[in-house]
Write an enzyme that holds these catalytic residues in place. Structure first.
Site, PDB file in Angstrom:
ATOM      1  CE  LYS A  37      -3.814   2.188   2.566  1.00 36.26           C
ATOM      2  NZ  LYS A  37      -5.007   2.004   1.734  1.00 36.26           N
ATOM      3  CG  ASP A  54      -6.183   0.643   5.865  1.00 36.40           C
ATOM      4  OD1 ASP A  54      -7.038   0.187   6.650  1.00 36.40           O
ATOM      5  OD2 ASP A  54      -6.404   1.600   5.098  1.00 36.40           O
ATOM      6  CD  GLU A 113      -5.884  -1.039   0.856  1.00 39.77           C
ATOM      7  OE1 GLU A 113      -6.720  -0.208   1.247  1.00 39.77           O
ATOM      8  OE2 GLU A 113      -5.192  -1.735   1.612  1.00 39.77           O
ATOM      9  N   GLY A 114      -4.638   0.482  -3.372  1.00 41.36           N
ATOM     10  CA  GLY A 114      -4.508   1.909  -3.567  1.00 41.36           C
ATOM     11  C   GLY A 114      -4.939   2.697  -2.339  1.00 41.36           C
ATOM     12  N   GLY A 116      -7.929   5.350  -1.281  1.00 43.06           N
ATOM     13  CA  GLY A 116      -9.170   5.934  -1.759  1.00 43.06           C
ATOM     14  C   GLY A 116      -9.501   5.425  -3.150  1.00 43.06           C
TER      15      GLY A 116
END
Length: 232
Positions: A37, A54, A113-114, A116
């Protein structure tokens, strides 16, 4: 590079949970998988009870150090480009892409994972999450809410992704209720028809342990999404 890039139609749509489910499910099937991320923000906020931050959640599922999952971590709950400005940190897109590729090469499979949605800026000069996804060249999984407003948000995300040449493999509606309303069922069917995309549902996870997350993802067609039907 083998893997998937997980994005969302907005913030707080369950993207991190879906990414963690993908990592935990692959790990449970014996796949050596890494998580990435690029930026985590909002660490000053009170976390959801029982849910790690996260990058900590992804790290736990992948058996990695949290700092190796997310190279940049900021306290304020703001866009990454502003978080970097407030901290006096210059976010270097090339370094982020290289970190992701390194993890993918070391692990063999990468779940990125990006932050937003796709058009969230990572830098003040307009380098977007979408630009990072394009650089990494991974197929895309879009996470969306099942409720009101999701048709517009999801179709816009699909249009943005495809306009940049990204390969969208699926939309995941999450958390999908046990007893969906007629509107939620219609939203699912409409996104699939108008978006020309596979739509799957992911219910609310029972917990944030690896076994619970892997159980939630047991029915997901990961081999097809990864483009390797021979994979576990």
């Amino acid at each position: 590079m083998r893997g998937l890039f997980v994005t969302g139609t907005d913030t707080e749509v369950g993207k991190s949970v879906v990414a963690a489910v993908l990592v935990a499910t692959l790990a449970a099937r014996g796949v050596r998988v890494g998580a990435f991320k690029p930026v985590v923000t909002g660490l000053d906020e009170e976390p959801e009870p029982g849910k790690p931050a996260d990058h900590e959640l992804l790290a736990r599922c992948a058996g990695m150090a949290p700092a190796d999952v997310a190279p940049l971590r900021f306290g304020p709950a703001v866009s990454p480009h502003l978080a970097g400005e407030l901290a006096g940190v210059a976010i270097e897109p090339g370094a982020l892409a290289e970190a992701a590729r390194r993890t993918g090469a070391e692990r063999g499979t990468l779940i990125a994972e990006g932050v937003g949605g796709l058009l969230v800026p990572l830098t003040s000069d307009g380098y977007l999450v979408r630009d990072l996804a394009v650089e990494l060249g991974l197929p895309l999984v879009v996470v969306a809410r099942p409720g009101l407003g999701t048709i517009n948000h999801t179709l816009l995300t699909l249009e943005s992704a495809r306009g940049a040449g990204l390969d969208v493999r699926a939309v995941v509606l999450s958390p999908w209720p046990q007893d969906p309303t007629p509107m939620e069922a219609s939203n699912r069917a409409t996104i699939e028809a108008l978006g020309g995309v596979e739509v799957v549902e992911l219910g609310r996870v029972a917990g944030f342990g690896g076994a619970e997350l892997a159980a939630a993802g047991s029915a997901l067609p990961l081999a097809r999404w990864l483009g390797d039907d021979a994979s576990p």
